[in-house]
Design an enzyme around this catalytic site. Structure first.
Site, PDB file in Angstrom:
ATOM      1  N   PHE A  24       0.964  -1.246  -0.006  1.00 56.20           N
ATOM      2  CA  PHE A  24      -0.043  -0.067  -0.156  1.00 56.20           C
ATOM      3  C   PHE A  24       0.617   1.244   0.125  1.00 56.20           C
ATOM      4  CE2 PHE A  24      -0.239   2.891   3.837  1.00 56.20           C
ATOM      5  CZ  PHE A  24       0.158   2.121   4.746  1.00 56.20           C
ATOM      6  N   LYS A  25       2.180   1.152   0.444  1.00 59.21           N
ATOM      7  CA  LYS A  25       3.019   2.279   0.584  1.00 59.21           C
ATOM      8  C   LYS A  25       3.500   2.831  -0.846  1.00 59.21           C
ATOM      9  CE  LYS A  25       5.106   1.587   5.010  1.00 59.21           C
ATOM     10  NZ  LYS A  25       4.540   0.422   5.618  1.00 59.21           N
ATOM     11  N   ASP A  26       3.041   2.005  -2.166  1.00 58.23           N
ATOM     12  CA  ASP A  26       3.433   2.343  -3.388  1.00 58.23           C
ATOM     13  C   ASP A  26       2.751   3.676  -3.467  1.00 58.23           C
ATOM     14  OD1 ASP A  26       4.978   0.585  -4.408  1.00 58.23           O
ATOM     15  OD2 ASP A  26       3.341  -1.070  -4.673  1.00 58.23           O
TER      16      ASP A  26
END
Ligand SMILES: *Cc1c(COP(=O)(O)O)cnc(C)c1O
Length: 432
Positions: free
Chosen positions: A106-108
């Site tokens: 999700f950090k993308d």
């Protein structure tokens, strides 16, 4: 829109300055001076909008004074190259999957938006040399390296603890190549972080233009609101109302972005912050005492945080009033044993493959639904289960494009540099 430091409200800066500094000189987190309200029209018609259009409406009040509207649209296009599907498991239980980005994390999203900001604010100064230095316990490093890969004038150096990231995470860190470099540290994640801190204070390294890509940066925090709106849109299309969203939480950036979205008008009734055994916030909501203990290692290691940096943002959103915060947020903590059981339960009952972080969020949602049986719930899956496949005891198959991507990485040459001490790290940086 101006941003102020949460430890000194008189220190006010623009988005650009807050983004470039990362953290205020007094070590406070940056926070928007006002919280814009979205129009009823926007929320009523959200089902007609694409994620790109939603992102634009949500972010323009925050960046509009620094970034031209057309440029903001381009930054959003460069960031949102993947979707956030909401998957139904049963009547009242959904999963919001945030792991469809290039590194399955999700950090993308936050890292890509940060890179887009970087490109925008530095487009006029391409002679500048910058070294982004990041410590990672697994997911941050890959997302940041991928987002800045190939950017002119920028080097990315990632420090990871040897043997403490998953096999796929290590492949992601060590095979990206180009301007990205992985340093394998003989030590823990805390050692990696300590080396990064020392490097920032080291005068000998000034010439490198060291920068962090820290998760507390406003450019990583704000765009996380986008998928809460996208989630609402998808649940609304499914004809649902009264929503609970459960967020697997470590540094509490993700859940506090959800609370910010709620303050802007997003109709989500309740947020659940689900943690592993690092339970500072669940205890804080119970007792009113903020009392971090030492960090405990767990199988949901991206959430092994005992002193979450975004607590100050959560409290600021509620004018420091804990009771008001508790109207919108509950927090529960779960052990590794329960997490392992939840991974099996999700697979056996619903055929759903979850990673340990998503499984913690699922447990949080289940607990919250016991108290609110008429609500519809959604838990957030923050990492692709294939990264943590060893926690699922069943033989499962994965989509071929993902398997292909991983095989592709496995066949590439790995490049990493072993470091035992700060001096090793420094020597590497100087040689860049
Ligand atoms: C970083 C991370 C989290 C925790 O998010 P916070 O915003 O720090 O609370 C949860 N799951 C995964 C997979 C992560 O990488």
């Amino acid at each position: 829109m101006k941003y102020h430091s949460l430890t000194n409200p008189n220190h006010k800066v623009s988005f650009k300055e807050a983004f470039l500094a990362g953290i205020a000189p007094d070590k406070g987190l940056y926070f928007p001076e006002t919280i814009p309200l979205l129009s009823a029209d926007f929320l009523d018609n959200i089902h007609l909008l694409s994620d790109h259009e939603i992102a634009f409406e949500v972010l323009v009040p925050f960046l509009g004074s620094n970034v031209a509207e057309n440029d903001l649209r381009k930054m959003i296009e460069a960031t949102l190259t993947f979707e956030f599907p909401v998957v139904q498991l049963k009547e009242e239980c959904f999963a919001l999957e945030l792991f469809h980005g290039p590194t399955f994390a999700f950090k993308d999203l936050g890292a890509r938006f940060m890179a887009a900001c970087y490109r925008y604010f530095y487009s006029d100064s391409n002679t500048r040399k910058t070294t982004i230095l990041v410590a990672t316990s697994g997911d941050t490093g890959g997302a940041v390296a991928d987002s800045f890969k190939g950017m002119a004038g920028v080097n990315v150096v990632i420090l990871f603890p040897s043997g403490k990231v998953s096999e796929i995470q290590e492949l992601q860190l060590t095979t990206m190549g180009e301007n990205t470099f992985a340093l394998e540290i003989d030590g823990t994640f805390d050692d990696c972080q300590a080396f990064v801190k020392t490097a920032f204070l080291d005068d000998d390294l000034r010439f490198l233009g060291l920068t962090s890509a820290n998760s507390i940066n406003i450019a990583r925090w704000l765009p996380q609101m986008i998928y809460y709106f996208s989630c609402y849109k998808q649940l609304k299309l499914a004809g649902k109302e009264r929503f609970i969203v459960s967020v697997p939480s470590g540094n509490f950036g993700n859940v506090s972005a959800g609370l910010l979205a709620k303050k802007m008008g997003l109709p989500i009734d309740l947020f659940v912050a689900a943690t592993n055994s690092n339970d500072t916030i669940p205890r804080f909501l119970q007792s009113g005492k903020y009392d971090p203990e030492s960090t405990i290692e767990t199988i949901s290691n991206a959430m092994d945080v005992s002193d979450p940096s975004n607590s100050s943002r959560m409290l600021a959103l509620y004018n420091q009033d804990l009771e008001l915060l508790k109207n919108d947020l509950v927090a529960y903590s779960f052990s590794d044993a329960s997490t392992r059981e939840a991974i099996q339960e999700l697979y056996i009952e619903f055929g759903y493959q979850a990673d340990p972080h998503g499984a913690v969020a699922y447990l949080g949602l289940k607990r919250a639904l016991e108290h609110q049986p008429t609500a519809v719930g959604c838990f957030i899956e923050t990492a692709h289960p294939i990264k943590f496949k060893h926690y699922l005891s069943n033989e499962v198959s994965y989509p071929s494009f993902i398997v292909d991507q991983i095989n592709g990485m496995s066949s590439r040459k790995q490049r990493s540099f072993n470091c035992r001490s700060y001096d090793d790290v420094k020597q590497f940086l100087v040689s860049l």
